[in-house]
Design a protein around this motif. Structure first.
Motif, PDB file in Angstrom:
ATOM      1  N   HIS A  48      -6.284   5.029   2.940  1.00 35.09           N
ATOM      2  CA  HIS A  48      -5.780   4.711   1.601  1.00 35.09           C
ATOM      3  C   HIS A  48      -6.910   4.764   0.584  1.00 35.09           C
ATOM      4  O   HIS A  48      -7.445   3.728   0.175  1.00 35.09           O
ATOM      5  CB  HIS A  48      -5.046   3.376   1.582  1.00 35.09           C
ATOM      6  N   SER A  50      -6.569   5.233  -2.245  1.00 37.00           N
ATOM      7  CA  SER A  50      -6.060   4.575  -3.448  1.00 37.00           C
ATOM      8  C   SER A  50      -6.338   3.079  -3.460  1.00 37.00           C
ATOM      9  O   SER A  50      -6.281   2.442  -4.498  1.00 37.00           O
ATOM     10  CB  SER A  50      -4.556   4.767  -3.494  1.00 37.00           C
ATOM     11  N   GLN A  51      -6.616   2.506  -2.300  1.00 38.30           N
ATOM     12  CA  GLN A  51      -6.756   1.040  -2.202  1.00 38.30           C
ATOM     13  C   GLN A  51      -8.195   0.669  -1.893  1.00 38.30           C
ATOM     14  O   GLN A  51      -8.448  -0.136  -1.006  1.00 38.30           O
ATOM     15  CB  GLN A  51      -5.890   0.492  -1.062  1.00 38.30           C
ATOM     16  N   ASN A  53     -10.304  -0.976  -3.431  1.00 35.31           N
ATOM     17  CA  ASN A  53     -10.858  -2.169  -4.086  1.00 35.31           C
ATOM     18  C   ASN A  53     -11.468  -3.151  -3.073  1.00 35.31           C
ATOM     19  O   ASN A  53     -10.851  -3.446  -2.056  1.00 35.31           O
ATOM     20  CB  ASN A  53      -9.802  -2.883  -4.930  1.00 35.31           C
ATOM     21  N   TRP A  55     -12.467  -6.600  -1.306  1.00 34.45           N
ATOM     22  CA  TRP A  55     -11.675  -7.830  -1.183  1.00 34.45           C
ATOM     23  C   TRP A  55     -12.161  -8.929  -2.112  1.00 34.45           C
ATOM     24  O   TRP A  55     -11.401  -9.796  -2.502  1.00 34.45           O
ATOM     25  CB  TRP A  55     -11.753  -8.347   0.256  1.00 34.45           C
ATOM     26  N   THR A 137       1.173   6.459   0.306  1.00 34.10           N
ATOM     27  CA  THR A 137       1.492   5.057   0.620  1.00 34.10           C
ATOM     28  C   THR A 137       2.227   4.456  -0.580  1.00 34.10           C
ATOM     29  O   THR A 137       2.071   4.917  -1.717  1.00 34.10           O
ATOM     30  CB  THR A 137       0.230   4.197   0.880  1.00 34.10           C
ATOM     31  N   LYS A 139       2.848   0.758  -2.500  1.00 30.53           N
ATOM     32  CA  LYS A 139       2.470  -0.653  -2.595  1.00 30.53           C
ATOM     33  C   LYS A 139       3.613  -1.350  -3.332  1.00 30.53           C
ATOM     34  O   LYS A 139       3.962  -0.935  -4.453  1.00 30.53           O
ATOM     35  CB  LYS A 139       1.171  -0.746  -3.394  1.00 30.53           C
ATOM     36  N   HIS A 164      -1.382   8.691  -8.742  1.00 26.29           N
ATOM     37  CA  HIS A 164      -0.494   7.552  -8.503  1.00 26.29           C
ATOM     38  C   HIS A 164       0.710   7.629  -9.425  1.00 26.29           C
ATOM     39  O   HIS A 164       0.684   8.328 -10.439  1.00 26.29           O
ATOM     40  CB  HIS A 164      -1.241   6.239  -8.751  1.00 26.29           C
ATOM     41  N   ASP A 195      -2.495   9.659  -0.200  1.00 25.50           N
ATOM     42  CA  ASP A 195      -2.966   8.873   0.945  1.00 25.50           C
ATOM     43  C   ASP A 195      -2.446   9.455   2.251  1.00 25.50           C
ATOM     44  O   ASP A 195      -1.373  10.058   2.300  1.00 25.50           O
ATOM     45  CB  ASP A 195      -2.509   7.411   0.814  1.00 25.50           C
ATOM     46  N   ILE A 294       2.490  -1.156   1.742  1.00 20.51           N
ATOM     47  CA  ILE A 294       1.576  -2.297   1.629  1.00 20.51           C
ATOM     48  C   ILE A 294       2.300  -3.376   0.840  1.00 20.51           C
ATOM     49  O   ILE A 294       2.810  -3.111  -0.256  1.00 20.51           O
ATOM     50  CB  ILE A 294       0.288  -1.877   0.887  1.00 20.51           C
ATOM     51  N   ASP A 296       1.557  -6.566  -0.969  1.00 19.03           N
ATOM     52  CA  ASP A 296       0.442  -7.375  -1.467  1.00 19.03           C
ATOM     53  C   ASP A 296       0.750  -8.856  -1.371  1.00 19.03           C
ATOM     54  O   ASP A 296      -0.127  -9.673  -1.138  1.00 19.03           O
ATOM     55  CB  ASP A 296       0.184  -7.009  -2.935  1.00 19.03           C
TER      56      ASP A 296
END
Ligand SMILES: Cc1cc2nc3c(=O)[nH]c(=O)nc-3n(C[C@H](O)[C@H](O)[C@H](O)COP(=O)(O)OP(=O)(O)OC[C@H]3O[C@@H](n4cnc5c(N)ncnc54)[C@H](O)[C@@H]3O)c2cc1C
Length: 419
Positions: A48, A50-51, A53, A55, A137, A139, A164, A195, A294, A296
């Motif tokens: 991913h 795209s993800q 980021n 934690w 993916t 979210k 996205h 992704d 995903i 969140d």
């Protein structure tokens, strides 16, 4: 010229692949009995980009504090682990200011994008299927405030060229009909079409087989005790049975890397962040999901892998403890039933495989790669929850550096020296 790689997980194997391409004589050493048997075994399966980021987003400290001691918490710090985690934890929180977070997010986004291009190179070399799919993916969000936060995120994704689409509940179900039964609970979502997904363990097996075919030596069942230094330079490793010499040594030992650098005057700020997964057979459920989702809200993800579903998530700071905690596994079963109520009649709990692994988490949420202050010693670790996504790019960059080839991405922001 000989290179020794410690660790036959995703990061060690991809590094070996690109070193082999540079014509090095490569030996991979691992204490396990085969490739990919530790953290790279049953991860979430998603590449991913795209993800990316970290934690440690702003507010992570209060989030962790609120969840302290709660068995159902997405981020759980076990009180017994706190004394050993103090210095790492303080640095982790220091890196959660908005400016640190954004800088680190961008570094990860750049590496992740590069990594997907290198993954293509690897895929072309492999002889076999690892349940690879490029369906993107999704979210999902359950509240309006989550959607509003996502719109802010989209500005960044646009700047970093990450494809996205902001999606309504209707569009979410159009993309993934298996989510139809919970459409009324959704406030919206994000869809990342680029992704990928795949089974990391099968990938490790295929890659190791390819490497063996092309002359890479594997020494399994071999525990590394320390790095061998001569005149201040890394010249090999001492294993539990012998000494191995080489011109270069790469430590890709995941969460255990800091234990191997202790005597070298190098402090590698990586801690183990335990995660769990369950792998379930679809059991003939024809209307099963096609796209990884995903959630969140529940801090977990469900990823289709061929005729199986992998449900993974949650983080627990509990040191190097690999015990399977039943309540954490139950949370994953609850999650999959909440997301896909139609799966319940097919779900056979007894045939599900539960697993836990230790993500090698760096204090700033960015992998630690490349040369160190010890000549001849290189690192490829600390990729935390993104190791599958980053593996191909990280392996290529470290191999290029050892070969003295100009890398496509500047390694400086990823080196140990940044701390
Ligand atoms: C629940 C969970 C879900 C995840 N989901 C995703 C996901 O969806 N996408 C994603 O990108 N990433 C995901 N990850 C992260 C990813 O799996 C890891 O970052 C990655 O597997 C780390 O690979 P590695 O090669 O660094 O470590 P490992 O796979 O742990 O490999 C290290 C190797 O070093 C060996 N070793 C260690 N010490 C020694 C020693 N002294 N002597 C000899 N050998 C030694 C070990 O045996 C091991 O084989 C997830 C992780 C978890 C736990």
């Amino acid at each position: 010229m000989r290179v020794l790689i410690v660790g036959a997980g995703l990061l060690g194997l991809t590094t070996a692949f690109f070193l082999r391409r540079h014509q090095f004589e490569v030996t991979v050493i691992d204490r396990a009995s085969g490739p990919g048997l530790e953290t790279s075994f049953a991860n979430g399966g998603m590449l991913h980009a795209s993800q990316a980021n970290p934690w440690n987003a702003p507010g992570v400290f209060w989030q962790a504090l609120n969840m302290l001691g709660r068995e159902d918490a997405a981020l759980l710090v076990r009180p017994a682990a706190i004394p050993r985690l103090l210095a790492w934890g303080a640095a982790f929180i220091r890196h959660s200011t908005p400016s640190h977070y954004l800088r680190n997010f961008e570094k990860n986004a750049r590496l992740a994008r590069y990594s997907l291009t290198q993954m293509k190179v690897l895929r072309e070399a492999l002889d076999g299927d690892y349940d690879y799919r490029q369906r993107g993916t999704i979210k999902i969000f359950r509240t309006g405030s989550e959607v509003a936060a996502a719109v802010v995120l989209c500005d960044l994704l646009r700047q970093w060229n990450i494809a996205h689409e902001v999606i309504s509940p209707v569009r979410t179900v159009e993309l993934e009909p298996a989510l139809a039964p919970i459409a009324a609970q959704l406030a919206g979502g994000l869809y990342f079409p680029k992704d990928e997904a795949g089974d990391a363990y099968r990938f490790c097996q295929l890659l190791a087989a390819d490497l063996e075919r092309y002359g890479v030596t594997f020494r399994y069942g071999t525990r590394i005790e320390r790095v061998l230094l001569r005149g201040g330079r890394a010249v090999g490793v001492v294993t539990h049975r012998d000494e191995q010499n080489a011109e270069h040594v790469v430590l890709a030992a995941g969460s255990y890397t800091p234990l191997l650098t202790k005597g070298l005057g190098l402090r590698v700020p990586v801690a183990p962040a335990k995660g769990y997964s369950i792998t379930l057979s679809l059991n003939g459920w024809q209307a099963g999901p096609a796209i990884p989702v995903i959630d969140d809200h529940l801090h977990a993800a469900v990823c289709p892998l061929g005729n199986r579903l992998r449900v993974a998530g949650t983080a627990e700071f509990a040191g190097y403890n690999l015990a399977l905690t039943p309540s954490r596994i139950n949370n994953l079963y609850d999650l999959v039933k909440q997301l896909y109520p139609a799966f319940e009649p097919y779900l056979e709990r007894d045939s599900g495989a539960a697993w836990t692994g230790l993500r090698p988490m760096s204090v700033d949420g960015v992998g630690i790669m490349g040369a160190t202050a010890v000549p001849g010693l290189y690192l490829n670790t600390g990729h935390g929850p993104l190791g599958w996504t980053m593996a191909a790019g990280a392996g290529r960059l470290v191999a290029d550096e050892i070969a003295g080839v100009r890398a496509e991405l500047d390694l400086a922001p990823y080196r140990l020296a940044r701390f």
